[in-house]
Design a protein around this motif. Structure first.
Motif, mmCIF file in Angstrom:
data_model
loop_
_atom_site.group_PDB
_atom_site.id
_atom_site.type_symbol
_atom_site.label_atom_id
_atom_site.label_comp_id
_atom_site.label_asym_id
_atom_site.label_seq_id
_atom_site.Cartn_x
_atom_site.Cartn_y
_atom_site.Cartn_z
ATOM 1 N N THR A 133 0.826 -1.217 0.000
ATOM 2 C CA THR A 133 0.000 0.000 0.000
ATOM 3 C C THR A 133 0.857 1.262 0.000
ATOM 4 N N VAL A 134 2.059 1.164 0.565
ATOM 5 C CA VAL A 134 2.946 2.329 0.585
ATOM 6 C C VAL A 134 3.576 2.551 -0.792
ATOM 7 N N ILE A 135 4.043 1.448 -1.416
ATOM 8 C CA ILE A 135 4.708 1.562 -2.722
ATOM 9 C C ILE A 135 3.713 1.901 -3.819
ATOM 10 N N MET A 136 2.617 1.155 -3.876
ATOM 11 C CA MET A 136 1.635 1.354 -4.948
ATOM 12 C C MET A 136 0.555 2.327 -4.501
ATOM 13 N N ASN A 137 0.958 3.531 -4.121
ATOM 14 C CA ASN A 137 -0.019 4.547 -3.743
ATOM 15 C C ASN A 137 -0.587 5.208 -4.994
ATOM 16 N N SER A 138 -1.556 6.089 -4.807
ATOM 17 C CA SER A 138 -2.238 6.702 -5.954
ATOM 18 C C SER A 138 -1.287 7.540 -6.799
ATOM 19 N N HIS A 139 -0.326 8.205 -6.161
ATOM 20 C CA HIS A 139 0.631 9.026 -6.918
ATOM 21 C C HIS A 139 1.538 8.156 -7.786
ATOM 22 N N ARG A 140 1.977 7.017 -7.234
ATOM 23 C CA ARG A 140 2.828 6.119 -8.014
ATOM 24 C C ARG A 140 2.050 5.546 -9.210
ATOM 25 N N CYS A 141 0.806 5.179 -8.989
ATOM 26 C CA CYS A 141 -0.007 4.625 -10.085
ATOM 27 C C CYS A 141 -0.233 5.665 -11.177
ATOM 28 N N GLY A 142 -0.562 6.893 -10.766
ATOM 29 C CA GLY A 142 -0.748 7.955 -11.750
ATOM 30 C C GLY A 142 0.527 8.263 -12.508
ATOM 31 N N PHE A 143 1.655 8.225 -11.811
ATOM 32 C CA PHE A 143 2.952 8.458 -12.449
ATOM 33 C C PHE A 143 3.240 7.388 -13.500
ATOM 34 N N LEU A 144 2.952 6.125 -13.190
ATOM 35 C CA LEU A 144 3.185 5.033 -14.141
ATOM 36 C C LEU A 144 2.311 5.196 -15.385
#
Length: 308
Positions: A133-144
């Motif tokens: 949950t820390v690594i795959m947060n909403s910001h990381r998903c949007g960045f990808l």
């Protein structure tokens, strides 16, 4: 024959899958049904994910984006082919051809990048579950998603630029149902050695990087699963990757098959084989996820029950 730059050619001719008049109604009905099924299936996936709060997770976020891209990908080629069959007019303008090349490569590459992002998501979920949950947060998903889009945009513009630089004869008859860059370069009248080399380099880089990422992710995933002691734990871990792995095999399997076919077969056979990754793969993706995924089934049942 007199040759000139593509920009001065008023239109190109897409000969389609067959020139037999009796086959045109069959092809029209078949491809129309497949197109409608594909769009409806992918729309259901998007609606199911967006309407069910239990599916507001990174895995289903990427899945809904994949479905959206699949709708765009199939819409770049099939509607034009259906219009050509219905009107018995095989022409496509120069601008229309370059636009189709641009969007086809953009969405096709974006599809591949999203599959890589989904593989990374499964890698984090299985290999680092406590930090997921820390690594795959909403910001990381949007960045990808954004990185995938810009890489795909760069690829599409490079291929479109390479195609626009070649010289064609006045009459350009392409035995295909869409403007495929390798086919366009193949039927050029000028020397296209440099264009072909550059196209192959772009395809190798843009295609090789996602494949390498997916292979790396699943190598680590399989290694982590084999260390699980219980058989039920192994089955649960494998089941979370089953749908994605099926789509990866279908997507890249059809792409590689078409690539191998183009080396040994005629241009018309390549066009028939291209149906696999341009139409069949986007159509089967929602079925693979809905049939193999219990959460999607439940979300679809809730969506349909509310609609009824």
């Amino acid at each position: 024959m007199e040759s000139q730059n593509l920009t001065s050619v008023p239109e190109l001719l897409l000969l389609g899958l067959s020139e037999e008049p009796e086959l045109q109604p069959v092809l029209f009905g078949l491809f129309l049904c497949m197109y409608l099924i594909s769009v409806a299936g992918n729309l259901l996936i998007i609606l199911a994910v967006s309407s069910d709060k239990h599916l507001h997770t990174p895995m289903y976020f990427f899945l809904s984006n994949l479905s959206l891209v699949d709708i765009g990908f199939i819409s770049t080629t099939v509607p034009k082919m259906l219009v050509n069959i219905q009107t018995q007019n095989k022409s496509i303008t120069y601008v229309g051809c370059l636009t189709q090349v641009s969007f086809f490569n953009l969405l096709g590459c974006w599809d591949s990048m999203l599959l890589t992002a989904m593989a990374y998501d499964r890698f984090v979920a299985i290999c680092s579950p406590l930090h997921y949950t820390v690594i795959m947060n909403s910001h990381r998903c949007g960045f990808l998603i954004l990185v995938s889009f810009f890489i795909s945009l760069l690829d599409s513009q490079l291929e479109c630029l390479l195609v626009s630089q070649v010289t064609f004869c006045r009459t350009v008859e392409i035995p295909h149902f869409f403007c495929d860059p390798p086919q366009l370069v193949k039927f050029a009248c000028s020397d296209t050695t440099l264009n072909t080399i550059l196209l192959n380099c772009v395809v190798a880089i843009v295609g090789g990087v996602p494949v390498s990422g997916i292979l790396f992710s699943y190598t680590r995933i399989i290694s982590a699963i084999l260390r699980v002691s219980s058989s039920s734990g192994k089955y649960k871990a494998f089941s979370t990757c089953g749908s994605h792995l099926s789509i990866v095999c279908l997507f890249y399997g059809t792409d590689i098959g078409v690539y191998l076919t183009s080396a040994v077969s005629s241009a018309r056979k390549v066009a028939v084989a291209s149906v696999l990754y341009t139409l069949v793969t986007p159509m089967l993706n929602p079925f693979i996820y809905s049939l193999r995924n219990r959460d999607i089934k439940i979300a679809l049942q809730r969506l349909l029950s509310r609609t009824i």
